[in-house]
Scaffold this motif. Structure first.
Motif, PDB file in Angstrom:
ATOM      1  N   PHE A  58      21.137  41.245  25.606  1.00  0.00           N
ATOM      2  CA  PHE A  58      22.572  40.986  25.625  1.00  0.00           C
ATOM      3  C   PHE A  58      22.922  40.699  27.077  1.00  0.00           C
ATOM      4  CE2 PHE A  58      22.046  43.091  21.686  1.00  0.00           C
ATOM      5  CZ  PHE A  58      23.129  42.779  20.893  1.00  0.00           C
ATOM      6  N   LEU A  59      23.519  39.552  27.353  1.00  0.00           N
ATOM      7  CA  LEU A  59      23.824  39.150  28.721  1.00  0.00           C
ATOM      8  C   LEU A  59      25.328  39.107  28.928  1.00  0.00           C
ATOM      9  CD1 LEU A  59      23.019  38.064  31.527  1.00  0.00           C
ATOM     10  CD2 LEU A  59      22.868  35.776  30.482  1.00  0.00           C
ATOM     11  N   THR A  60      25.804  39.871  29.926  1.00  0.00           N
ATOM     12  CA  THR A  60      27.229  39.878  30.252  1.00  0.00           C
ATOM     13  C   THR A  60      27.420  39.856  31.763  1.00  0.00           C
ATOM     14  OG1 THR A  60      27.521  42.278  30.456  1.00  0.00           O
ATOM     15  CG2 THR A  60      27.696  41.333  28.225  1.00  0.00           C
ATOM     16  N   ALA A  61      28.620  39.514  32.170  1.00  0.00           N
ATOM     17  CA  ALA A  61      29.044  39.674  33.560  1.00  0.00           C
ATOM     18  C   ALA A  61      29.391  41.151  33.758  1.00  0.00           C
ATOM     19  CB  ALA A  61      30.246  38.779  33.850  1.00  0.00           C
ATOM     20  N   SER A  62      29.943  41.486  34.910  1.00  0.00           N
ATOM     21  CA  SER A  62      30.238  42.896  35.182  1.00  0.00           C
ATOM     22  C   SER A  62      31.538  43.375  34.548  1.00  0.00           C
ATOM     23  CB  SER A  62      30.277  43.154  36.688  1.00  0.00           C
ATOM     24  OG  SER A  62      31.267  42.343  37.299  1.00  0.00           O
ATOM     25  N   GLU A  63      32.415  42.457  34.151  1.00  0.00           N
ATOM     26  CA  GLU A  63      33.639  42.885  33.473  1.00  0.00           C
ATOM     27  C   GLU A  63      34.192  41.760  32.621  1.00  0.00           C
ATOM     28  OE1 GLU A  63      36.662  44.115  36.159  1.00  0.00           O
ATOM     29  OE2 GLU A  63      37.017  42.125  36.917  1.00  0.00           O
ATOM     30  N   GLY A  64      35.204  42.119  31.832  1.00  0.00           N
ATOM     31  CA  GLY A  64      35.845  41.120  30.994  1.00  0.00           C
ATOM     32  C   GLY A  64      35.157  40.873  29.668  1.00  0.00           C
ATOM     33  N   ILE A  65      34.241  41.772  29.293  1.00  0.00           N
ATOM     34  CA  ILE A  65      33.504  41.621  28.041  1.00  0.00           C
ATOM     35  C   ILE A  65      34.370  42.131  26.902  1.00  0.00           C
ATOM     36  CG2 ILE A  65      31.432  42.293  26.757  1.00  0.00           C
ATOM     37  CD1 ILE A  65      31.224  43.044  30.323  1.00  0.00           C
TER      38      ILE A  65
ATOM     39  N   LEU B   9      21.632  43.033  29.942  1.00  0.00           N
ATOM     40  CA  LEU B   9      21.318  42.331  31.184  1.00  0.00           C
ATOM     41  C   LEU B   9      22.628  41.899  31.833  1.00  0.00           C
ATOM     42  CD1 LEU B   9      18.531  39.895  29.905  1.00  0.00           C
ATOM     43  CD2 LEU B   9      18.292  42.280  30.608  1.00  0.00           C
ATOM     44  N   SER B  10      22.656  41.911  33.148  1.00  0.00           N
ATOM     45  CA  SER B  10      23.830  41.490  33.889  1.00  0.00           C
ATOM     46  C   SER B  10      23.393  41.046  35.280  1.00  0.00           C
ATOM     47  CB  SER B  10      24.834  42.650  33.983  1.00  0.00           C
ATOM     48  OG  SER B  10      26.058  42.210  34.533  1.00  0.00           O
ATOM     49  N   PRO B  11      24.189  40.238  35.959  1.00  0.00           N
ATOM     50  CA  PRO B  11      23.818  39.850  37.319  1.00  0.00           C
ATOM     51  C   PRO B  11      23.694  41.039  38.275  1.00  0.00           C
ATOM     52  CG  PRO B  11      25.408  38.312  36.452  1.00  0.00           C
ATOM     53  CD  PRO B  11      25.312  39.444  35.460  1.00  0.00           C
TER      54      PRO B  11
ATOM     55  N   ALA C 281      32.795  34.229  34.371  1.00  0.00           N
ATOM     56  CA  ALA C 281      32.059  34.749  35.527  1.00  0.00           C
ATOM     57  C   ALA C 281      30.572  34.414  35.436  1.00  0.00           C
ATOM     58  CB  ALA C 281      32.257  36.260  35.640  1.00  0.00           C
ATOM     59  N   LEU C 282      29.993  34.520  34.240  1.00  0.00           N
ATOM     60  CA  LEU C 282      28.569  34.204  34.084  1.00  0.00           C
ATOM     61  C   LEU C 282      28.262  32.756  34.456  1.00  0.00           C
ATOM     62  CD1 LEU C 282      27.349  35.953  30.799  1.00  0.00           C
ATOM     63  CD2 LEU C 282      26.695  36.479  33.156  1.00  0.00           C
ATOM     64  N   ARG C 283      29.214  31.873  34.211  1.00  0.00           N
ATOM     65  CA  ARG C 283      29.015  30.459  34.512  1.00  0.00           C
ATOM     66  C   ARG C 283      28.733  30.218  35.986  1.00  0.00           C
ATOM     67  NH1 ARG C 283      33.790  27.046  31.736  1.00  0.00           N
ATOM     68  NH2 ARG C 283      32.452  25.356  32.357  1.00  0.00           N
ATOM     69  N   LEU C 284      29.166  31.163  36.823  1.00  0.00           N
ATOM     70  CA  LEU C 284      29.006  31.015  38.268  1.00  0.00           C
ATOM     71  C   LEU C 284      27.736  31.663  38.801  1.00  0.00           C
ATOM     72  CD1 LEU C 284      32.698  31.716  39.324  1.00  0.00           C
ATOM     73  CD2 LEU C 284      31.549  29.499  39.043  1.00  0.00           C
TER      74      LEU C 284
END
Length: 179
Positions: free
Chosen positions: A6-13, A35-37, A82-85
């Motif tokens: 599962f891939l997310t950014a650090s917030e906004g999920i 998984l996250s950056p 955020a993930l797009r960046l």
């Protein structure tokens, strides 16, 4: 049993778009990994309100596509934006799609697929505000509960979670490798 990333950014999920597919795959006997950056925890939301946090299992820059049977991209507006960046996140998604293993994206998460340049010639569902981005990237946007196109699984919103979760499990259980 196989692992599902599962891939997310650090917030906004969007909480339910992470927790319901997570529960579906773990109830089916699979191991779910977040998984996250960045390491630490990610902040889940109930729409615009902060909800729970969840511990990151592995930074995406250290993840290997070969270790997972499928990839799930939860939505929320801020999360996929955020993930797009994040170049490591986009490279991981692009490699995962190329592997032929199932990649599931719900709501706004197809933005990540657009950024990874993997939607050209594919039919996808998403939250309606993402349709122009999908079309501009060469994909075909459709207003359907769940769309399975090769190894891509997409849905529109939390109301579609039962069909989305079923499609993920069907793909993983059948060993779908795409077309």
């Amino acid at each position: 049993m196989a692992k599902i990333a599962f891939l997310t950014a650090s917030e906004g999920i969007e909480k339910v778009e992470l927790t319901e597919p997570w529960k579906a795959v773990t109830d089916a006997g699979f191991t779910a990994e977040l998984l996250s950056p960045d390491s630490g925890e990610v902040q889940l939301f109930d729409h615009l309100d902060k909800a729970d946090t969840q511990k990151v299992d592995l930074e995406v820059s250290k993840a290997n596509v070969d270790d997972y049977a499928a990839l799930v991209l939860p939505g929320g507006v801020a999360n996929p934006d955020a993930l797009r960046l994040d170049k490591d996140a986009i490279a991981f998604v692009k490699d995962f799609v190329a592997s032929g293993k199932p990649v599931a994206a719900i709501c706004h998460a197809p933005w990540v697929l657009v950024e990874a340049d993997v939607v050209r010639g594919k039919r996808l569902a998403s939250f309606p505000s993402v349709q122009t981005d999908i079309r501009n990237a060469g994909g075909e946007w459709v207003d359907e509960t769940v769309v399975v196109e090769g190894n891509l699984i997409t849905s529109r919103n939390p109301d579609d979670l039962p069909a989305f979760n079923k499609a993920i499990l069907d793909a993983v259980n059948s060993g779908t490798k795409g077309e």
